[in-house]
Motif scaffolding. Structure first.
Motif, PDB file in Angstrom:
ATOM      1  N   GLY A 143       0.809  -1.213   0.000  1.00 37.49           N
ATOM      2  CA  GLY A 143       0.000   0.000   0.000  1.00 37.49           C
ATOM      3  C   GLY A 143       0.840   1.258   0.000  1.00 37.49           C
ATOM      4  N   THR A 144       1.915   1.260   0.795  1.00 41.33           N
ATOM      5  CA  THR A 144       2.774   2.448   0.892  1.00 41.33           C
ATOM      6  C   THR A 144       3.460   2.738  -0.426  1.00 41.33           C
ATOM      7  OG1 THR A 144       3.171   2.097   3.259  1.00 41.33           O
ATOM      8  CG2 THR A 144       4.763   3.451   2.059  1.00 41.33           C
ATOM      9  N   ASN A 145       4.091   1.722  -1.025  1.00 37.24           N
ATOM     10  CA  ASN A 145       4.821   1.947  -2.266  1.00 37.24           C
ATOM     11  C   ASN A 145       3.897   2.292  -3.428  1.00 37.24           C
ATOM     12  OD1 ASN A 145       7.501   1.682  -1.396  1.00 37.24           O
ATOM     13  ND2 ASN A 145       7.411  -0.550  -1.496  1.00 37.24           N
ATOM     14  N   ALA A 146       2.760   1.645  -3.493  1.00 37.21           N
ATOM     15  CA  ALA A 146       1.797   1.949  -4.559  1.00 37.21           C
ATOM     16  C   ALA A 146       1.279   3.371  -4.424  1.00 37.21           C
ATOM     17  CB  ALA A 146       0.647   0.951  -4.525  1.00 37.21           C
ATOM     18  N   ALA A 147       1.033   3.799  -3.186  1.00 33.90           N
ATOM     19  CA  ALA A 147       0.527   5.159  -2.955  1.00 33.90           C
ATOM     20  C   ALA A 147       1.560   6.203  -3.341  1.00 33.90           C
ATOM     21  CB  ALA A 147       0.135   5.319  -1.495  1.00 33.90           C
ATOM     22  N   GLN A 148       2.840   5.901  -3.104  1.00 38.74           N
ATOM     23  CA  GLN A 148       3.892   6.851  -3.462  1.00 38.74           C
ATOM     24  C   GLN A 148       3.933   7.076  -4.976  1.00 38.74           C
ATOM     25  OE1 GLN A 148       7.611   5.469  -1.847  1.00 38.74           O
ATOM     26  NE2 GLN A 148       6.968   5.751   0.267  1.00 38.74           N
ATOM     27  N   LYS A 149       3.810   6.008  -5.735  1.00 37.46           N
ATOM     28  CA  LYS A 149       3.842   6.156  -7.191  1.00 37.46           C
ATOM     29  C   LYS A 149       2.615   6.899  -7.688  1.00 37.46           C
ATOM     30  CE  LYS A 149       4.673   3.736 -11.511  1.00 37.46           C
ATOM     31  NZ  LYS A 149       4.922   2.428 -12.179  1.00 37.46           N
ATOM     32  N   THR A 150       1.464   6.589  -7.113  1.00 29.78           N
ATOM     33  CA  THR A 150       0.239   7.295  -7.501  1.00 29.78           C
ATOM     34  C   THR A 150       0.361   8.780  -7.212  1.00 29.78           C
ATOM     35  OG1 THR A 150      -1.143   5.351  -7.132  1.00 29.78           O
ATOM     36  CG2 THR A 150      -2.240   7.491  -7.085  1.00 29.78           C
ATOM     37  N   ARG A 151       0.912   9.122  -6.058  1.00 33.28           N
ATOM     38  CA  ARG A 151       1.083  10.528  -5.712  1.00 33.28           C
ATOM     39  C   ARG A 151       2.032  11.223  -6.687  1.00 33.28           C
ATOM     40  NH1 ARG A 151       4.780  13.058  -1.379  1.00 33.28           N
ATOM     41  NH2 ARG A 151       4.350  15.234  -1.786  1.00 33.28           N
ATOM     42  N   PHE A 152       3.102  10.547  -7.090  1.00 32.54           N
ATOM     43  CA  PHE A 152       4.024  11.123  -8.069  1.00 32.54           C
ATOM     44  C   PHE A 152       3.290  11.446  -9.357  1.00 32.54           C
ATOM     45  CE2 PHE A 152       6.694  10.439 -11.803  1.00 32.54           C
ATOM     46  CZ  PHE A 152       7.713  11.366 -11.592  1.00 32.54           C
ATOM     47  N   GLU A 153       2.463  10.537  -9.812  1.00 36.24           N
ATOM     48  CA  GLU A 153       1.724  10.753 -11.055  1.00 36.24           C
ATOM     49  C   GLU A 153       0.735  11.907 -10.913  1.00 36.24           C
ATOM     50  OE1 GLU A 153       0.143   6.853 -11.419  1.00 36.24           O
ATOM     51  OE2 GLU A 153       1.947   6.024 -12.400  1.00 36.24           O
ATOM     52  N   GLN A 154       0.098  11.991  -9.768  1.00 38.95           N
ATOM     53  CA  GLN A 154      -0.846  13.083  -9.532  1.00 38.95           C
ATOM     54  C   GLN A 154      -0.116  14.429  -9.441  1.00 38.95           C
ATOM     55  OE1 GLN A 154      -2.701  11.640  -5.939  1.00 38.95           O
ATOM     56  NE2 GLN A 154      -4.315  10.549  -7.043  1.00 38.95           N
ATOM     57  N   SER A 155       1.020  14.436  -8.787  1.00 38.46           N
ATOM     58  CA  SER A 155       1.804  15.668  -8.668  1.00 38.46           C
ATOM     59  C   SER A 155       2.283  16.132 -10.038  1.00 38.46           C
ATOM     60  CB  SER A 155       2.998  15.443  -7.733  1.00 38.46           C
ATOM     61  OG  SER A 155       2.568  15.180  -6.407  1.00 38.46           O
ATOM     62  N   SER A 156       2.680  15.194 -10.870  1.00 33.90           N
ATOM     63  CA  SER A 156       3.129  15.530 -12.225  1.00 33.90           C
ATOM     64  C   SER A 156       1.994  16.168 -13.021  1.00 33.90           C
ATOM     65  CB  SER A 156       3.629  14.268 -12.937  1.00 33.90           C
ATOM     66  OG  SER A 156       4.759  13.725 -12.288  1.00 33.90           O
ATOM     67  N   ALA A 157       0.802  15.623 -12.887  1.00 39.99           N
ATOM     68  CA  ALA A 157      -0.360  16.174 -13.594  1.00 39.99           C
ATOM     69  C   ALA A 157      -0.653  17.599 -13.116  1.00 39.99           C
ATOM     70  CB  ALA A 157      -1.574  15.279 -13.386  1.00 39.99           C
ATOM     71  N   LYS A 158      -0.494  17.852 -11.831  1.00 39.12           N
ATOM     72  CA  LYS A 158      -0.730  19.195 -11.287  1.00 39.12           C
ATOM     73  C   LYS A 158       0.314  20.185 -11.792  1.00 39.12           C
ATOM     74  CE  LYS A 158      -3.000  17.586  -7.059  1.00 39.12           C
ATOM     75  NZ  LYS A 158      -2.884  17.437  -5.573  1.00 39.12           N
ATOM     76  N   LEU A 159       1.579  19.737 -11.909  1.00 38.33           N
ATOM     77  CA  LEU A 159       2.606  20.638 -12.436  1.00 38.33           C
ATOM     78  C   LEU A 159       2.325  20.964 -13.894  1.00 38.33           C
ATOM     79  CD1 LEU A 159       5.208  22.229 -12.227  1.00 38.33           C
ATOM     80  CD2 LEU A 159       6.485  20.105 -12.662  1.00 38.33           C
ATOM     81  N   ARG A 160       1.913  19.970 -14.667  1.00 35.09           N
ATOM     82  CA  ARG A 160       1.580  20.210 -16.076  1.00 35.09           C
ATOM     83  C   ARG A 160       0.456  21.248 -16.181  1.00 35.09           C
ATOM     84  NH1 ARG A 160       2.374  17.182 -20.646  1.00 35.09           N
ATOM     85  NH2 ARG A 160       2.910  15.295 -19.463  1.00 35.09           N
ATOM     86  N   ALA A 161      -0.552  21.110 -15.328  1.00 33.64           N
ATOM     87  CA  ALA A 161      -1.679  22.043 -15.346  1.00 33.64           C
ATOM     88  C   ALA A 161      -1.241  23.443 -14.933  1.00 33.64           C
ATOM     89  CB  ALA A 161      -2.780  21.537 -14.420  1.00 33.64           C
ATOM     90  N   SER A 208       9.435  18.758 -19.821  1.00 34.28           N
ATOM     91  CA  SER A 208       8.508  17.961 -20.627  1.00 34.28           C
ATOM     92  C   SER A 208       7.062  18.163 -20.187  1.00 34.28           C
ATOM     93  CB  SER A 208       8.865  16.471 -20.539  1.00 34.28           C
ATOM     94  OG  SER A 208       8.491  15.914 -19.285  1.00 34.28           O
ATOM     95  N   LEU A 209       6.893  18.623 -18.947  1.00 35.74           N
ATOM     96  CA  LEU A 209       5.552  18.907 -18.436  1.00 35.74           C
ATOM     97  C   LEU A 209       5.102  20.328 -18.746  1.00 35.74           C
ATOM     98  CD1 LEU A 209       5.757  17.158 -14.932  1.00 35.74           C
ATOM     99  CD2 LEU A 209       4.725  16.277 -17.031  1.00 35.74           C
ATOM    100  N   GLY A 210       5.980  21.090 -19.391  1.00 33.16           N
ATOM    101  CA  GLY A 210       5.596  22.424 -19.829  1.00 33.16           C
ATOM    102  C   GLY A 210       6.249  23.573 -19.107  1.00 33.16           C
ATOM    103  N   VAL A 211       7.123  23.305 -18.139  1.00 30.99           N
ATOM    104  CA  VAL A 211       7.804  24.391 -17.427  1.00 30.99           C
ATOM    105  C   VAL A 211       8.746  25.107 -18.387  1.00 30.99           C
ATOM    106  CG1 VAL A 211       9.346  24.975 -15.513  1.00 30.99           C
ATOM    107  CG2 VAL A 211       7.625  23.178 -15.226  1.00 30.99           C
ATOM    108  N   ASP A 212       8.679  26.440 -18.390  1.00 36.54           N
ATOM    109  CA  ASP A 212       9.454  27.263 -19.318  1.00 36.54           C
ATOM    110  C   ASP A 212      10.788  27.633 -18.673  1.00 36.54           C
ATOM    111  OD1 ASP A 212      10.377  28.942 -21.267  1.00 36.54           O
ATOM    112  OD2 ASP A 212       8.815  30.460 -21.044  1.00 36.54           O
ATOM    113  N   PHE A 213      11.831  26.859 -18.993  1.00 37.88           N
ATOM    114  CA  PHE A 213      13.136  27.081 -18.394  1.00 37.88           C
ATOM    115  C   PHE A 213      14.011  28.018 -19.226  1.00 37.88           C
ATOM    116  CE2 PHE A 213      12.324  23.117 -16.033  1.00 37.88           C
ATOM    117  CZ  PHE A 213      12.801  23.493 -14.775  1.00 37.88           C
TER     118      PHE A 213
END
Length: 339
Positions: free
Chosen positions: A190-208, A244-249
Motif C-alpha cells: 500500500g505504501t509503495n503503490a501510494a507513493q507512485k500514484t502521488r508522483f503521477e498526480q503531482s506531475s499532472a498538477k505541475l503540467r496544469a 517535458s511537463l511544460g515548465v518554461d526554463f
C-alpha cells in the motif's frame, strides 16, 4: 578539477568549499542493519540485476550488507530496503543528517566517507559488503567512488550503477524501483503503490500549473563564492522532466561540459527569470549568503522574493520526487511575472 569533481562540489562550487561545508563526522552502525528489505520476508534468492553499465550481478541469495551512495540509500530506504553503510554527504558538522540522507536514521548506518574523495576502504571491507550501489553521471564511473582507489573498492564486492544524467527523472525512478524489488521490496504494498500514484498526480498538477501560467520563466542555478552556474535542463533528470511537463526554463547558451554555464558574479545577471530554483545542497551558497553580490540583488526573481530551494541531486524515490514537484508547482502558481 574534473567535471565530475565540479559537479560533486555542491553542484558547482570549489572542492575546498565542499570540504568546509560538509565536515567529516560520521555515524556508526550498532543497530544490526543488514541491508534487508524492511517489512518483507527474509531475503532469499536467487538475485539478478543488470545495471546501466550493462553489467549483470547474479547471486544465489539476495545480498545483505548493502553499501550505497547516500542518495541511492535514501531512495532504497523509501521503498523499504535498508543499507548497512553509506558514503557521500551524510552528516553535518554537528552530526545531524545532511538533507541528502532523506529519511535515513544516520545513527544506524556506518558512514565510510562523508565528503568528496573520502572513502575508507578498511571500514568498507569490515562491513563484508554484499553489494555496492551508486548513481552514475558519467558512466561507467560510480558517483563518489574515488577514481584513484576504485579498483581496490570494486574488487571487494559486486557493484550496481544507475544512470541519472541525460534522462528524464522517470528513468532512474524506474531503475531504483526495479533494484529495490530485486533486493526484496514489495512494490505492490500500500505504501509503495501510494507513493507512485502521488508522483503521477503531482506531475499532472505541475503540467496544469505550467499550462495555466505560460509566461512564467524558471532558471535553475547554483552559487559559489566565485561563480554563478546556470543549469541546462537536458542534462538534469529532474529539470528535463519538468520541461517535458511544460515548465518554461531559461536555456543557457554557452554550456561547457554538458551540465551548466559558468558565469562570473559580474555577469551573473546575464539571464533573468521569474522564478529561480537555487541549488540547496549543503556546500552551495544560499540567498542569505549572497546579499553582498550586487548582481544577485538585481535579478528580478530575487527582488520579487521568488527564489525556491532546489535539491539538484534528487532522491530517486516516488515520494521524494513528488515532494519536489509539488514545491515547484506552488512556486509557479504563486509567481508574478517580473522578468
Amino acid at each position: 578539477m574534473s567535471r565530475r569533481g565540479v559537479l560533486a562540489a555542491g553542484g558547482s562550487v570549489g572542492l575546498g568549499a565542499l570540504l568546509a561545508a560538509c565536515g567529516g563526522s560520521s555515524g556508526s552502525s550498532d543497530s544490526g542493519a543488514d541491508g534487508k528489505a524492511s517489512g518483507s520476508a527474509t531475503p532469499s534468492g536467487p538475485f539478478t540485476f543488470t545495471d546501466d553499465r550493462k553489467k549483470t550481478v547474479k547471486a544465489d541469495h539476495i545480498p545483505g550488507h548493502l553499501v550505497a551512495y547516500i542518495g541511492s540509500a535514501a531512495a532504497l530506504h523509501d521503498y523499504g530496503v535498508e543499507c548497512t553503510g553509506v558514503f557521500g554527504p551524510t552528516t553535518l558538522k554537528d552530526g545531524s543528517a545532511d538533507p541528502m540522507a532523506g529519511d535515513i536514521d544516520v545513527s544506524k548506518v556506518t558512514v565510510i566517507g562523508n565528503t568528496w574523495g573520502e572513502f575508507n576502504i578498511e571500514k568498507y571491507a569490515a562491513l563484508s559488503p554484499g553489494l555496492l550501489i551508486s548513481h552514475m553521471y558519467e558512466a561507467p564511473t560510480l558517483w563518489y567512488v574515488p577514481d584513484e582507489s576504485s579498483k581496490k573498492i570494486l574488487a571487494l564486492a559486486p557493484s550496481v550503477g544507475i544512470n541519472v544524467a541525460g534522462v528524464p527523472i522517470t528513468t532512474p525512478l524506474q531503475r531504483y524501483a526495479e533494484l529495490a524489488r530485486a533486493l526484496g521490496a514489495d512494490l505492490t504494498s500500500g505504501t509503495n503503490a501510494a507513493q507512485k500514484t502521488r508522483f503521477e498526480q503531482s506531475s499532472a498538477k505541475l503540467r496544469a500549473a505550467a499550462k495555466a501560467h505560460p509566461g512564467i520563466t524558471v532558471m535553475a542555478a547554483s552559487a559559489s563564492t566565485d561563480s554563478f552556474y546556470v543549469s541546462t535542463p537536458p542534462s538534469a533528470s529532474d529539470l528535463s522532466y519538468y520541461k517535458s511537463l511544460g515548465v518554461d526554463f531559461i536555456m543557457p547558451n554557452n554550456v561547457k561540459g554538458g551540465f551548466f554555464e559558468t558565469l562570473s558574479w559580474e555577469n551573473a545577471d546575464k539571464y533573468t527569470a521569474d522564478v529561480i530554483m537555487l541549488d540547496s545542497r549543503t556546500a552551495t551558497l544560499q540567498p542569505k549568503d549572497l546579499t553582498g553580490k550586487p548582481t544577485w540583488g538585481r535579478l528580478p526573481a530575487v527582488k520579487a522574493d521568488q527564489v525556491v530551494p532546489w535539491p539538484s541531486e534528487p532522491i530517486f524515490s516516488y515520494a521524494k520526487c513528488a515532494d519536489r514537484i509539488d514545491a515547484l508547482t506552488k512556486a509557479i502558481t504563486s509567481a508574478k511575472k517580473v522578468s
